[in-house]
Motif scaffolding. Structure first.
Motif, PDB file in Angstrom:
ATOM      1  N   ARG A 318      76.573   6.264 -68.632  1.00  0.00           N
ATOM      2  CA  ARG A 318      77.221   5.406 -68.715  1.00  0.00           C
ATOM      3  C   ARG A 318      78.462   5.571 -67.375  1.00  0.00           C
ATOM      4  O   ARG A 318      79.881   5.030 -67.162  1.00  0.00           O
ATOM      5  N   ASN A 319      78.976   6.603 -66.940  1.00  0.00           N
ATOM      6  CA  ASN A 319      79.476   7.444 -65.783  1.00  0.00           C
ATOM      7  C   ASN A 319      78.892   6.993 -64.626  1.00  0.00           C
ATOM      8  O   ASN A 319      78.411   7.368 -63.903  1.00  0.00           O
ATOM      9  N   VAL A 320      80.302   6.583 -63.525  1.00  0.00           N
ATOM     10  CA  VAL A 320      79.506   5.598 -62.082  1.00  0.00           C
ATOM     11  C   VAL A 320      80.484   6.366 -61.268  1.00  0.00           C
ATOM     12  O   VAL A 320      82.077   6.822 -61.719  1.00  0.00           O
ATOM     13  N   VAL A 321      80.065   6.565 -59.860  1.00  0.00           N
ATOM     14  CA  VAL A 321      81.278   7.120 -58.718  1.00  0.00           C
ATOM     15  C   VAL A 321      81.211   6.023 -58.283  1.00  0.00           C
ATOM     16  O   VAL A 321      79.704   5.787 -57.507  1.00  0.00           O
ATOM     17  N   ALA A 322      82.157   6.020 -56.491  1.00  0.00           N
ATOM     18  CA  ALA A 322      81.764   4.237 -55.953  1.00  0.00           C
ATOM     19  C   ALA A 322      82.435   4.489 -55.040  1.00  0.00           C
ATOM     20  O   ALA A 322      83.638   4.828 -55.203  1.00  0.00           O
ATOM     21  N   THR A 332      77.975   9.479 -52.505  1.00  0.00           N
ATOM     22  CA  THR A 332      76.330  10.209 -53.068  1.00  0.00           C
ATOM     23  C   THR A 332      76.645  12.058 -53.127  1.00  0.00           C
ATOM     24  O   THR A 332      75.850  12.623 -53.952  1.00  0.00           O
ATOM     25  N   TYR A 333      77.836  12.685 -52.505  1.00  0.00           N
ATOM     26  CA  TYR A 333      77.420  13.518 -52.393  1.00  0.00           C
ATOM     27  C   TYR A 333      77.763  14.370 -53.581  1.00  0.00           C
ATOM     28  O   TYR A 333      77.864  15.636 -54.770  1.00  0.00           O
ATOM     29  N   THR A 334      79.214  13.382 -54.400  1.00  0.00           N
ATOM     30  CA  THR A 334      79.497  14.238 -55.916  1.00  0.00           C
ATOM     31  C   THR A 334      78.698  13.430 -56.863  1.00  0.00           C
ATOM     32  O   THR A 334      78.570  14.612 -57.607  1.00  0.00           O
ATOM     33  N   ALA A 335      77.821  13.044 -57.230  1.00  0.00           N
ATOM     34  CA  ALA A 335      76.407  12.706 -57.723  1.00  0.00           C
ATOM     35  C   ALA A 335      75.817  14.147 -58.161  1.00  0.00           C
ATOM     36  O   ALA A 335      75.135  14.376 -58.733  1.00  0.00           O
ATOM     37  N   LEU A 336      75.583  14.167 -56.807  1.00  0.00           N
ATOM     38  CA  LEU A 336      74.549  15.249 -55.952  1.00  0.00           C
ATOM     39  C   LEU A 336      74.737  16.426 -57.060  1.00  0.00           C
ATOM     40  O   LEU A 336      74.238  17.091 -57.000  1.00  0.00           O
ATOM     41  N   ALA A 339      76.036  16.168 -61.267  1.00  0.00           N
ATOM     42  CA  ALA A 339      74.742  15.345 -62.203  1.00  0.00           C
ATOM     43  C   ALA A 339      74.782  14.678 -63.101  1.00  0.00           C
ATOM     44  O   ALA A 339      74.831  13.787 -64.774  1.00  0.00           O
ATOM     45  N   ALA A 340      75.609  16.353 -64.266  1.00  0.00           N
ATOM     46  CA  ALA A 340      75.460  16.437 -65.599  1.00  0.00           C
ATOM     47  C   ALA A 340      76.762  15.485 -65.785  1.00  0.00           C
ATOM     48  O   ALA A 340      77.531  15.020 -67.250  1.00  0.00           O
ATOM     49  N   ARG A 385      64.684  15.947 -57.450  1.00  0.00           N
ATOM     50  CA  ARG A 385      65.373  14.732 -58.324  1.00  0.00           C
ATOM     51  C   ARG A 385      66.172  14.830 -59.465  1.00  0.00           C
ATOM     52  O   ARG A 385      65.566  15.335 -60.054  1.00  0.00           O
ATOM     53  N   ARG A 386      67.675  14.286 -59.153  1.00  0.00           N
ATOM     54  CA  ARG A 386      68.712  14.363 -60.092  1.00  0.00           C
ATOM     55  C   ARG A 386      68.477  13.017 -60.959  1.00  0.00           C
ATOM     56  O   ARG A 386      67.962  11.787 -60.362  1.00  0.00           O
ATOM     57  N   PRO A 387      68.778  12.923 -62.233  1.00  0.00           N
ATOM     58  CA  PRO A 387      68.998  11.334 -63.164  1.00  0.00           C
ATOM     59  C   PRO A 387      69.659  10.586 -62.671  1.00  0.00           C
ATOM     60  O   PRO A 387      70.635  10.522 -62.901  1.00  0.00           O
ATOM     61  N   ILE A 388      69.787  10.450 -61.127  1.00  0.00           N
ATOM     62  CA  ILE A 388      71.048   9.695 -60.583  1.00  0.00           C
ATOM     63  C   ILE A 388      69.954   8.142 -60.368  1.00  0.00           C
ATOM     64  O   ILE A 388      69.010   8.071 -59.975  1.00  0.00           O
TER      65      ILE A 388
END
Length: 450
Positions: A318-322, A332-336, A339-340, A385-388
């Motif tokens: 439910r969470n997004v980084v943009a 992209t780097y923040t999500a990688l 990823a939790a 691969r991460r769940p992103i």
């Protein structure tokens, strides 16, 4: 040799973009051709009649091109030669070389009409300016001061006759920017303020960081009807707070999207890139590119504070980084790296050309090619691969440095099995595009109709 090849390729790319823009010397605009005919027939009212029609329709002129599927877009300025209009230049986004500070306008003989016509895609949208040598035309509304390759300083202003404008606010100063669009430019259903629509609330406060030894402002948007208890809200984390509360009116966009049930109600956290204790004024260029210290600030200082103050979800789905440009790279780097926490990325013209050696010296000496070229692309390829879920966009008018890394990263992500929505829009590296594609990205990753 590789650097030389790359420079030549860039030169060819820029040249091809200008050729596609259809820069021409004689008037190709039907309306200007009518003016030329009227002047040749010694019609003393021709110029006044022309400007009367322009005041009614505004600028730029947008006319059908009989020789192509594109439109003719004509930028205009009114002045007599002795008023310095010969120095006025138009700078339409990425269509012209900024080093040359745009293309000079030319005069329709025996008139006060100055113009420059381009062939433009019907789907295009882009910011543009008018510019002239500093001091040539005294103004109080200068947006930028630009230095050309020859050392001349130009002042750029919004077109006073522009059909379309958007506002930017910085430190209490409001400035207007002019933009142009073709008749088939993508719709912007969520950008404009709606009278009577339920509005969320924005709270702004200072955040101190022991990790980074600085302080910055953070703005937090909570949707209409927000409750501190009960079902938790999805979290949207965005970089470049000032740009995403002004140039891109994120609170208004979220209000409209939530009202239309395009996305579920969300809490948005917008992080400032301007900080205290910033001796060279370039914290953004140090913090947003892959930077584990900055990630520690997000993970160990900012997010715990947000969770303490606001009712936000811990579910990464439910969470997004943009973000855009460096902000897209940072997203992209923040999500990688987290990823939790973040299972969705919205990257707008992400700066995936970046590598650790590129920017250690002055911008004029930036090193684009090194053994670490494509650093983020290699990083994605090397990680499991991460769940992103990813949304990526980039402008078709942007340089090869922007286009190619985005295309390659898209392919690598898809090859790794990530879900990717990828788009190329007709425009440049431009907030007037990002304000419309932000909603596209949010719908792609957390839309209610997914």
């Amino acid at each position: 040799m590789n650097v030389l090849i790359r420079v030549l390729a860039l030169a060819l790319f820029i040249g091809s973009m200008q050729a596609r823009a259809g820069i021409e010397a004689p008037p190709s605009s039907p309306l200007l051709q009518q003016l030329v005919t009227a002047v040749a027939a010694d019609d003393k009212t021709a110029s006044d009649n022309f400007w009367r029609s322009i005041e009614a329709s505004h600028t730029p002129l947008v006319e059908q091109d009989a020789d192509s599927p594109d439109v003719l877009m004509t930028f205009l300025w009114r002045a007599l030669p002795e008023q310095g209009a010969v120095n006025v230049r138009v700078i339409p986004g990425e269509l012209t070389s900024w080093e040359q500070v745009g293309d000079p306008l030319q005069r329709v003989a025996k008139t006060d009409v100055w113009y420059r016509t381009y062939r433009i895609s019907r789907k295009a949208r882009f910011t543009y300016y008018l510019a002239w040598p500093e001091g040539a035309v005294p103004r109080t509304d200068t947006i930028h001061r630009l230095t050309a390759g020859n050392g001349l300083v130009y002042e750029a202003v919004a077109d006073p006759r522009a059909r379309s404008t958007y506002a930017q606010e910085r430190d209490g100063v409001r400035r207007l920017f002019s933009y142009a669009e073709g008749p088939e430019a993508p719709a912007e259903p969520f950008v404009k303020f709606r009278e009577g629509a339920a509005r969320g609330n924005v709270e702004t406060f200072d955040v101190d960081s022991k990790i980074l030894s600085n302080q910055r402002k953070v703005s937090v948007y909570t949707p209409s009807g927000y409750r501190k208890q009960g079902t938790r809200y999805g979290l949207l984390l965005m970089f470049d707070r000032l740009s995403y509360t002004s140039d891109v009116p994120t609170p208004t966009i979220l209000d409209n999207m939530i009202a239309d049930k395009a996305i579920p109600p969300m809490v948005a956290v917008l992080i400032d890139s301007r900080v205290t204790n910033d001796p060279d004024g370039d914290a953004r260029s140090r913090e947003l590119p892959p930077n584990d210290k900055y990630q520690s600030f997000l993970r160990d200082e900012l997010l715990p504070l947000i969770r303490k103050r606001y009712n936000v979800s811990a579910d990464p789905k439910r969470n997004v980084v943009a973000g855009s440009s460096y902000g897209g790279l940072a997203a992209t780097y923040t999500a990688l790296s987290n990823a939790a926490v973040f299972g969705n990325v919205v990257s707008q013209s992400g700066s995936y050309w970046w590598n650790p050696e590129c920017c250690q010296s002055s911008p004029e000496k930036m090193v684009f090619l090194s053994e670490n070229a494509g650093w983020m692309i290699k990083k994605v390829a090397s990680l499991p691969r991460r769940p992103i879920r990813f949304y990526m966009d980039v402008g078709a008018w942007e340089s090869a440095d922007m286009l190619m890394p985005n295309r390659i990263l898209r392919s690598v992500l898809e090859g790794k099995g990530y879900e990717v929505t990828y788009r190329e829009f007709m425009g440049g590296h431009d907030y007037v595009i990002w304000r419309s594609t932000l909603s596209d990205g949010l719908i792609a990753v957390v839309g209610t109709k997914r």
